[in-house]
Scaffold this active site. Structure first.
Site, PDB file in Angstrom:
ATOM      1  N   CYS A  45     -10.005  -6.472   3.260  1.00 19.66           N
ATOM      2  CA  CYS A  45      -9.467  -6.686   1.915  1.00 19.66           C
ATOM      3  C   CYS A  45      -8.769  -8.037   1.796  1.00 19.66           C
ATOM      4  O   CYS A  45      -8.796  -8.672   0.728  1.00 19.66           O
ATOM      5  CB  CYS A  45      -8.506  -5.556   1.545  1.00 19.66           C
ATOM      6  SG  CYS A  45      -9.300  -3.940   1.419  1.00 19.66           S
ATOM      7  N   ASP A 139     -16.130  -3.109 -24.892  1.00 19.83           N
ATOM      8  CA  ASP A 139     -16.063  -1.821 -25.586  1.00 19.83           C
ATOM      9  C   ASP A 139     -15.331  -0.764 -24.773  1.00 19.83           C
ATOM     10  O   ASP A 139     -15.245   0.393 -25.173  1.00 19.83           O
ATOM     11  CB  ASP A 139     -17.468  -1.328 -25.937  1.00 19.83           C
ATOM     12  CG  ASP A 139     -18.381  -1.190 -24.709  1.00 19.83           C
ATOM     13  OD1 ASP A 139     -17.925  -1.474 -23.581  1.00 19.83           O
ATOM     14  OD2 ASP A 139     -19.554  -0.806 -24.892  1.00 19.83           O
TER      15      ASP A 139
END
Length: 220
Positions: A45, A139
């Protein structure tokens, strides 16, 4: 809840390294990439967060916001940022969500409800499933979900490629073939008759099969 393509991305309020946000308001009229991490100070990470900081301008050029989440407190995120800058050459230049109570990890079905309500004492392996990439449209619908194992660094160039495809296909009546990259030929949608396609796509239409017709990238 299970997150499927086309679902509305769950909204939430959260504290981040850049202040408090409400997720849908933060997205606004942009696209967004939410990518998750099982714990701070983990090696794979660390490389991913640094890489995303380096390529952030490529996402911005596509009207895409980046936000990360790790199931640890914000103070740990800030200390981790120093390590990321030192080892990767770029510190995170986008918000990182703190999720020490695991609320968002569970909201996005990355951890089960039985995981409890605290990141304290949990190891990376306990949170191994918090390795998702969600791409969310203006959206607020989920457009892409990728899930990676802890041992494999994520390919964010592929995320950019898919965003290019989704933004292109949202604007034009086309889809993209295997291994497509911006500028390559695209596929005319089967719903468009060939005669209409030849009028619409003035660069030309090549019919390989009645259901497989290619045309040059209409955005170039």
């Amino acid at each position: 809840m299970v997150i499927r393509l086309g679902d509305t991305a769950p909204d939430f309020e959260a504290e981040t390294t850049e202040g408090k946000i409400r997720f849908h308001d933060w997205i606004g009229d942009s696209w967004a990439v939410l990518f998750s991490h099982p714990k701070d100070f983990t090696p794979v990470c660390t490389t991913e967060l640094g890489y995303m900081a380096r390529v952030k301008p490529e996402f911005e050029r596509r009207n895409v916001k980046i936000i990360g989440i790790s199931v640890d407190p914000l103070d740990d995120h800030r200390r981790w940022a120093d390590d990321i800058a030192e080892t990767q050459g770029h510190a995170p230049n986008y918000p990182m969500i703190g999720d020490p109570e695991l609320k968002i990890a569970k909201l996005y079905d990355m951890l089960p409800a039985s995981a409890g309500d605290s990141a304290s004492g949990r190891t990376p392996m306990d949170n191994a499933t918090v390795r998702n990439v969600f791409v969310i449209g203006p959206d607020k619908k989920v457009k892409l979900v990728l899930v990676y194992p802890m041992s494999t660094g994520r390919n964010f160039d592929e995320v950019l490629r898919v965003i290019d495809s989704m933004q292109l296909t949202a604007k034009y009546s086309v889809s993209t073939p295997a291994n497509w990259n911006r500028g390559d030929d695209v596929i005319v949608l089967p719903s468009i008759p060939t005669a209409e396609a030849r009028e619409r796509f003035t660069k030309g239409v090549t019919e390989l099969k009645p259901y497989l017709r290619m045309t040059p990238d209409p955005s170039t």
